[in-house]
Design an enzyme around this catalytic site. Structure first.
Site, mmCIF file in Angstrom:
data_model
loop_
_atom_site.group_PDB
_atom_site.id
_atom_site.type_symbol
_atom_site.label_atom_id
_atom_site.label_comp_id
_atom_site.label_asym_id
_atom_site.label_seq_id
_atom_site.Cartn_x
_atom_site.Cartn_y
_atom_site.Cartn_z
ATOM 1 N N GLY A 273 5.872 -24.747 65.987
ATOM 2 C CA GLY A 273 5.919 -26.219 65.796
ATOM 3 C C GLY A 273 7.280 -26.367 63.951
ATOM 4 O O GLY A 273 8.208 -26.995 64.330
ATOM 5 N N THR A 274 5.998 -26.384 63.078
ATOM 6 C CA THR A 274 6.721 -26.246 61.811
ATOM 7 C C THR A 274 7.877 -25.929 61.955
ATOM 8 O O THR A 274 9.154 -26.251 61.295
ATOM 9 C CB THR A 274 5.596 -26.094 60.831
ATOM 10 O OG1 THR A 274 4.480 -26.817 61.875
ATOM 11 C CG2 THR A 274 6.089 -25.735 59.593
ATOM 12 N N ASN B 31 1.562 -37.955 66.750
ATOM 13 C CA ASN B 31 0.548 -36.968 66.193
ATOM 14 C C ASN B 31 -0.852 -37.334 66.005
ATOM 15 O O ASN B 31 -2.417 -36.851 66.589
ATOM 16 C CB ASN B 31 0.550 -36.115 65.422
ATOM 17 C CG ASN B 31 0.938 -36.632 64.334
ATOM 18 O OD1 ASN B 31 1.765 -36.623 63.604
ATOM 19 N ND2 ASN B 31 0.294 -35.900 63.337
ATOM 20 N N GLN C 222 3.345 -32.219 70.127
ATOM 21 C CA GLN C 222 2.657 -34.046 70.716
ATOM 22 C C GLN C 222 2.855 -33.925 72.878
ATOM 23 O O GLN C 222 1.738 -34.171 73.255
ATOM 24 C CB GLN C 222 2.430 -34.873 70.254
ATOM 25 C CG GLN C 222 1.222 -34.151 68.337
ATOM 26 C CD GLN C 222 -0.337 -34.116 68.509
ATOM 27 O OE1 GLN C 222 -1.086 -33.455 69.876
ATOM 28 N NE2 GLN C 222 -0.466 -33.049 67.354
ATOM 29 N N GLY D 106 3.376 -23.499 70.467
ATOM 30 C CA GLY D 106 2.449 -22.234 72.305
ATOM 31 C C GLY D 106 0.832 -23.860 71.496
ATOM 32 O O GLY D 106 0.815 -23.705 72.896
ATOM 33 N N HIS D 107 0.431 -23.473 70.454
ATOM 34 C CA HIS D 107 -0.969 -23.755 70.977
ATOM 35 C C HIS D 107 -1.343 -25.404 71.378
ATOM 36 O O HIS D 107 -2.524 -25.703 71.540
ATOM 37 C CB HIS D 107 -1.701 -22.772 69.386
ATOM 38 C CG HIS D 107 -1.419 -24.582 68.399
ATOM 39 N ND1 HIS D 107 -2.472 -24.973 67.761
ATOM 40 C CD2 HIS D 107 -0.313 -24.622 67.364
ATOM 41 C CE1 HIS D 107 -2.034 -25.775 66.454
ATOM 42 N NE2 HIS D 107 -0.715 -25.573 66.687
ATOM 43 N N CYS E 212 -5.168 -31.624 56.091
ATOM 44 C CA CYS E 212 -4.502 -31.653 55.047
ATOM 45 C C CYS E 212 -4.776 -29.592 54.592
ATOM 46 O O CYS E 212 -6.641 -29.916 54.570
ATOM 47 C CB CYS E 212 -4.346 -32.441 54.437
ATOM 48 S SG CYS E 212 -4.312 -33.079 52.568
#
Lengths: 359, 390
Positions: free
Chosen positions: B72-73, B159, B187, B206-207, B331
């Site tokens: 996603g990032t 999120n 999300q 995916g996860h 973080c």
């Protein structure tokens, strides 16, 4: 017992935590985030609590199989340690921020939080011993005299000592490193931290100048009263200091000159021969006792700086003030540092040095 | 007796679905680079393309619109950096980036970078107290000078607090002013019905939906060509280089397919559990505030503030009791910062520090909720004794 092990990311706190686990305690690793803007990486032995240190601490917790959290104490640290450090220097004294941190952060803010959350103690990698004595728990010097850190713990009172755990006091540094290696802790060979953790480049004078501005004044010969030169701020000087005076001419007797006094009010740094540094009366304030306070005059050994030698003398208490008469003259006693009193290996307490004199 | 751990952090990552596990392991030992021309390569390629078609069909787009990424990032970075650079190269006046103040860091940080290093004029769009985008603010930014807008980015669902954003309305506004819209739907996909053709570009991971970690996708409509941010062999429409992760891609498609199978039933189940959880916590603990939109949020997220204590302390105590919850967003160094999402919603910094995100998912049960509801009151009492540390 449930124990919070403060994990700095260094070898000492790692082994201390490991020993607490071995002793059967339920240990939780906590890394203290003390700086607001944290550097990513360490430079040699300087500084601490970088992101890299936090990662090392987390790996230690992984290896030990204990939970790991980061506690953000940067606000408290800024208020109680860094601001105090700056204002002490501004007042012409030379503070020891490690004592302050132990008194206000590690064994106060952290300990209080730990106790409230149901823990029984805070475990650190300090080299000092806790001994159960007839009048309660006593703080003693470490077995490894070269590594002893009882000086920076001499601000802890009986309640604080009751919530402390120092598993390394009976070991030498070499043993601790060897044990870290044996336990597979990757920080085994990490260099020791020195200097002041919140001044990572080690340039204390420059750091202070950034915060206090420059306050130029004269460097004056304490014997002749002659002005020998100028300086950028009296706060950069500590009694006993020899380097960085920038006085062109040597003393008349050819000997070295030392800082023998700092007067922030008139921005004057007094310099003179080493004999002027010799004192045998030390007056302290803000005394803290590691157990019962002494009732009358007591025979003690005093230490006036971290890793300094111990000098025999007599200590008298007057409320929160103390006076120490040393049996021999002692050099380089800087106001703002702590005078720590010992009876044998036992730490009686400490006070902040206010004034010194010679009988 | 040790009890099974209670996992209530599905918004961070959720257990892999059996279908995804089967798909991943089926291909893990197969050789074949999807870019190779020989038979093993063709076999790999076929798996990738069938997966692409499955993903595209579920999301309502064409197969050619789906670009597989490392997650996603990367998908968000590609959209934000790539679209800004491409649109700016076409027309130098396009310097403005309109983004909600509650974006995930995968969008937030590249947007900030564009502002700091590439001359972008970033406009953070405000949200209301529930965390929903202020459409009027977007409209006035667009109307002021539409020709200067490089892109708009609005997440599908938040999120941290779970609030669902008015994506259809945003898309209509963007279409009106002919400005591309990216949506971080990490999300949302797998939990909500998502029609990716509503927007111009959309990121998924995916996860988060029961697939493997390390694979995601950017759905980007044809005709919109973000500049690549990873260069190399030119796989994936020349938008993204790197050898395709065949097992990962197959696992992502299988997980997405599985999540569609029980989408409505699961949403109902999660909403029921979540609402019970919130009701029972509010009843047994004083000083609890619920953050986010109670009516239009992700069904599995409960974001709660506990007055007078630190979320960190609560997390530690619940962790010790075998219950995994979150502060909101993770973080790297583990140093908690007050959540930018809560601050944008107008939550006081002190209240923001005392908050927890409890997120349920496809493996959650009533027993999980019971365990949390039982453990929370003593944990809050204890954390309150520890105070806020200020």
């Amino acid at each position: 017992m449930k124990v919070v092990a403060a994990l700095s990311g260094g070898v000492d706190s790692a082994v201390a935590a490991a020993r607490a686990v071995d002793a059967g305690h339920e240990v939780v690793g906590v890394h203290l985030a003390l700086a607001r803007d944290r550097a990513q990486e360490r430079t040699g032995s300087r500084g601490c609590c970088t992101v890299e240190d936090a990662r090392d601490a987390r790996r230690v917790a992984d290896v030990l199989g204990i939970p790991f959290y980061v506690w953000d104490l940067s606000e408290r640290f800024a208020e109680d340690v860094v601001e105090d450090f700056v204002s002490e220097y501004a007042a012409g004294r030379t503070p020891n921020p490690c004592l302050r941190c132990n008194e206000r952060i590690k064994f106060s803010a952290v300990l209080d939080r730990a106790l409230a959350l149901g823990f029984g103690a805070v475990c650190t990698g300090h080299y000092a011993r806790l001994v159960e004595g007839p009048d309660g728990r006593e703080l003693h010097r470490a077995v490894d005299d070269g590594k002893d850190q009882s000086y920076v713990l001499a601000v802890l009172d009986a309640d604080q000592l009751a919530g402390s755990m120092f598993p390394l006091g009976g070991s030498t540094k070499d043993e601790v490193r060897a044990e870290a290696r044996r336990r597979g802790l990757l920080v085994a060979d990490k260099p020791d931290s020195h200097d002041i953790c919140f001044i990572p480049d080690g340039d204390t004078a420059g750091w202070l100048r950034d915060r206090l501005g420059s306050a130029p004044g004269d460097v004056v010969d304490a014997v002749s009263g002659e002005t020998l030169g100028t300086h950028e701020g009296a706060f950069a000087f500590t009694v006993g200091q020899r380097r960085g005076l920038h006085v062109g001419r040597p003393a008349e007797d050819g000997g070295r000159r030392y800082v023998v006094g700092v007067d922030v009010g008139s921005a004057t740094v007094l310099v003179g021969p080493p004999v002027l540094l010799e004192v045998d009366r030390i007056e302290g304030e803000r005394a803290r006792w590691c157990g019962p306070a002494p009732a009358g005059p007591v025979e003690v050994d005093v230490q006036v700086r971290a890793h300094g030698e111990r000098i025999p003398g007599v200590l008298e208490r007057d409320g929160a003030a103390v006076r120490v008469m040393t049996r021999e003259r002692v050099r380089g006693v800087a106001p703002g540092q702590a005078v720590v009193a010992y009876a044998g290996t036992r730490v009686l307490g400490s006070a902040t040095i206010a004034r010194t004199s010679r009988a | 007796m040790t009890q099974f751990p209670v996992y209530l952090d599905h918004a961070a990552t959720t257990p892999m679905r059996p279908e995804a596990y089967t798909a991943v392991t089926e291909h893990l030992l197969e050789v074949g680079n999807a870019s190779s021309l020989h038979a093993p390569g063709r076999r790999a390629r076929r798996v990738v393309e069938e997966s692409r078609e499955a993903v595209a069909a579920i999301l309502g787009v064409r197969a050619g619109d789906v670009v597989f990424t490392s997650g996603g990032t990367e998908a968000d970075n590609l959209a934000v950096l790539g679209l800004y650079r491409a649109r700016r190269a076409e027309d130098q006046r396009r310097t403005r980036v309109l983004a909600t103040a509650i974006e995930h860091h995968a969008v937030l940080d590249p947007v900030e970078r564009l502002g700091e290093h590439e001359g972008a004029d970033v406009r953070w769009l405000p949200v209301d107290g529930c965390g929903r985008l202020d459409l009027d603010a977007l409209k006035s930014e667009l109307a002021a000078a539409p020709e200067t807008v490089a892109l708009v980015t609005v997440m599908w669902a938040n999120n941290e607090v779970g609030t669902i954003q008015p994506v259809a309305e945003v898309a209509a506004l963007c279409a009106e002013y002919d400005v591309p819209l990216h949506s971080d739907a990490v999300q949302a996909v797998g939990t909500l019905p998502v029609d990716a053709s509503t927007v111009d570009s959309l990121a998924l991971s995916g996860h988060k939906l029961g697939g493997p970690v390390g694979v995601g996708a950017l759905v980007v409509r044809r005709g919109l060509s973000p500049q690549p941010i990873v260069f190399g062999g030119g796989q994936e429409r020349d938008l993204r280089s790197g050898t395709l992760d065949v097992p990962g891609v197959a696992g992502l498609a299988a997980a997405l397919l599985a999540s569609m199978g029980d989408l409505e039933v699961r949403a109902h189940h999660l909403r029921t559990l979540r609402d019970r959880l919130v009701a029972e916590v509010v009843e047994s603990v004083e000083g609890v505030t619920r953050n986010g939109d109670p009516d239009d949020g992700l069904p599995g997220i409960a974001h709660l503030s506990f007055a007078g204590c630190e979320g960190d302390a609560l997390l530690l105590l619940l962790d010790a009791a075998g219950i995994a919850v979150s502060r909101g967003s993770a973080c790297s160094a583990g140093v908690p910062q007050p959540s930018h999402v809560l601050l944008a919603m107008g939550v006081e910094p002190l209240a923001a520090r005392g908050s927890l995100r409890i997120s349920l998912g496809h493996t959650s049960t009533g027993d999980d909720v019971d365990r949390l509801v039982e453990a929370l009151p003593p944990a809050v009492a204890r954390a309150r004794r520890a105070g806020t540390g200020r």
